[in-house]
Design an enzyme around this catalytic site. Structure first.
Site, PDB file in Angstrom:
ATOM      1  N   LYS A 290      11.528 -10.829 -23.022  1.00 29.33           N
ATOM      2  CA  LYS A 290      11.688  -9.840 -24.095  1.00 29.33           C
ATOM      3  C   LYS A 290      10.557  -9.927 -25.118  1.00 29.33           C
ATOM      4  CE  LYS A 290      16.617  -8.903 -23.830  1.00 29.33           C
ATOM      5  NZ  LYS A 290      17.924  -8.940 -24.491  1.00 29.33           N
ATOM      6  N   ARG A 325      20.520 -15.362 -18.185  1.00 30.52           N
ATOM      7  CA  ARG A 325      20.126 -14.173 -17.420  1.00 30.52           C
ATOM      8  C   ARG A 325      18.598 -14.045 -17.442  1.00 30.52           C
ATOM      9  NH1 ARG A 325      19.106  -8.725 -18.521  1.00 30.52           N
ATOM     10  NH2 ARG A 325      19.926  -7.239 -16.973  1.00 30.52           N
TER      11      ARG A 325
END
Length: 347
Positions: A290, A325
């Protein structure tokens, strides 16, 4: 704010023999029933934060709040213990791997490789939720993920399948096709039919924190105390799920890094992630590649952020049975195994 007005923030973590000894002596308690103990806390009431104090000095009136962060969490539809969740985006526009797994054959090949690396959970997504992403219909989303779910169910039956969706139509069809978990970035707020639908099933459910929608969420990144507010807002969604007939043992929570949060807020939330223990649910960390990893490292290419992802994701390991994740399963599996070799020594 209800039961979430008061929060306990665990501090002073202990590992291995030191943790075992401290718990036996009454100077520490196990965090979320796991292998890590905490020896101090901050007590938070509304906007008031106490100074750190030892666990032996917690006022009697706080025993209920303390019990929340000590109680073990359930597996919630996934294998027990810390788990690495492999990301399989069946989308053309995801920020990191768009288009890589948008055929059943490509998804199966990637899924098999992840399982071979030690992954036991695969998360399949058909709608990009990156900031400003395009909206598609539930029917279009199912066209993307339906064949992938069916193919993976046959190819890797030993893996639990999670489906990343906010739409009831996709949830219902995915569960019928063999999915074990529904992962909703809106914490079951988007589709009014989602709560009653899932109340009639037994699957695990991930409730993620987000304000607004993927298209407008950045304007809602305004907090007095981001860590406390995320926990309390997630707590309200846990309450809503329970009120709809969904047992807390089926729920997992995701703090939603990067969703309606600035770079500084993401760092603060990660730094104080132990507050999530108050929710009494298994925790999912979805940090992979991210922008916040790029903000912290200076790395502009998402695919080059795996080392930063692994370092940040390991912050969740003290939280009972976390689910990490990630895109890079082999690298994350190595990180988890090293952490466990060092710290998971509860006896």
């Amino acid at each position: 704010m209800g039961q979430w007005h008061r929060l306990v923030e665990p501090m002073g973590l202990l590992y291995g023999d030191a943790a075992v000894t401290a718990v036996r002596q009454g100077t520490a308690q196990w965090l979320m029933g796991g292998d890590v103990a905490f020896s101090a806390v901050r007590l938070i009431e509304g906007a008031q934060l106490s100074a750190p104090r030892p666990v032996s000095d917690i006022p009697a009136g706080w025993q209920g709040e303390l019990a929340r962060v000590v109680a073990p969490v359930s597996a919630a539809g996934l294998p027990a213990g810390a788990q690495v969740m492999g990301i399989l985006n069946a989308t053309p526009d995801s920020f990191s791997d768009g288009g890589q797994h948008d055929t059943s054959e490509a998804a199966v090949q990637a899924g098999r490789a992840m399982v071979a690396a030690g992954c036991r959970v695969l998360d399949i997504g058909g709608e990009s939720t990156r900031p400003g992403s395009a909206v598609i219909t539930p029917a279009q989303e199912w066209e993307r993920v339906g064949p992938v779910i069916t193919a993976l169910r046959q190819a890797v039956p030993q893996a639990a399948l999670s489906v990343d969706t906010r739409n009831g139509l996709v949830m219902e069809r995915a569960l019928a096709a063999g999915a074990a978990v529904i992962n909703d970035v809106t914490a079951l707020r988007h589709d009014p039919g989602a709560l009653p639908l899932l109340a009639g099933h037994t699957c695990g459910i991930v409730l993620m924190h987000m304000r607004g929608t993927p298209q407008d969420m950045e304007q809602y990144a305004v907090y007095e105390d981001v860590a406390c507010e995320v926990v309390r807002e997630l707590g309200e969604r846990v309450d809503a799920a329970e009120a709809a007939g969904i047992a807390r043992s089926r729920l997992m929570v995701d703090p939603g890094f990067g969703f309606a949060k600035t770079a500084a807020q993401n760092v603060e939330l990660l730094r104080r992630c132990l507050l999530l223990a108050n929710l009494g649910c298994r925790v999912v960390f979805a940090l992979s590649r991210k922008r916040m990893i790029g903000d912290m490292t200076g790395e502009t290419a998402p695919a080059a952020r795996d080392a930063g992802t692994q370092a940040a994701s390991l912050q969740a390991m003290p939280l009972g049975q976390p689910v990490l994740r990630v895109h890079d399963v082999p690298g994350m599996m190595q990180g988890v195994r090293v952490w466990q070799a060092l710290y998971a020594a509860k006896a």
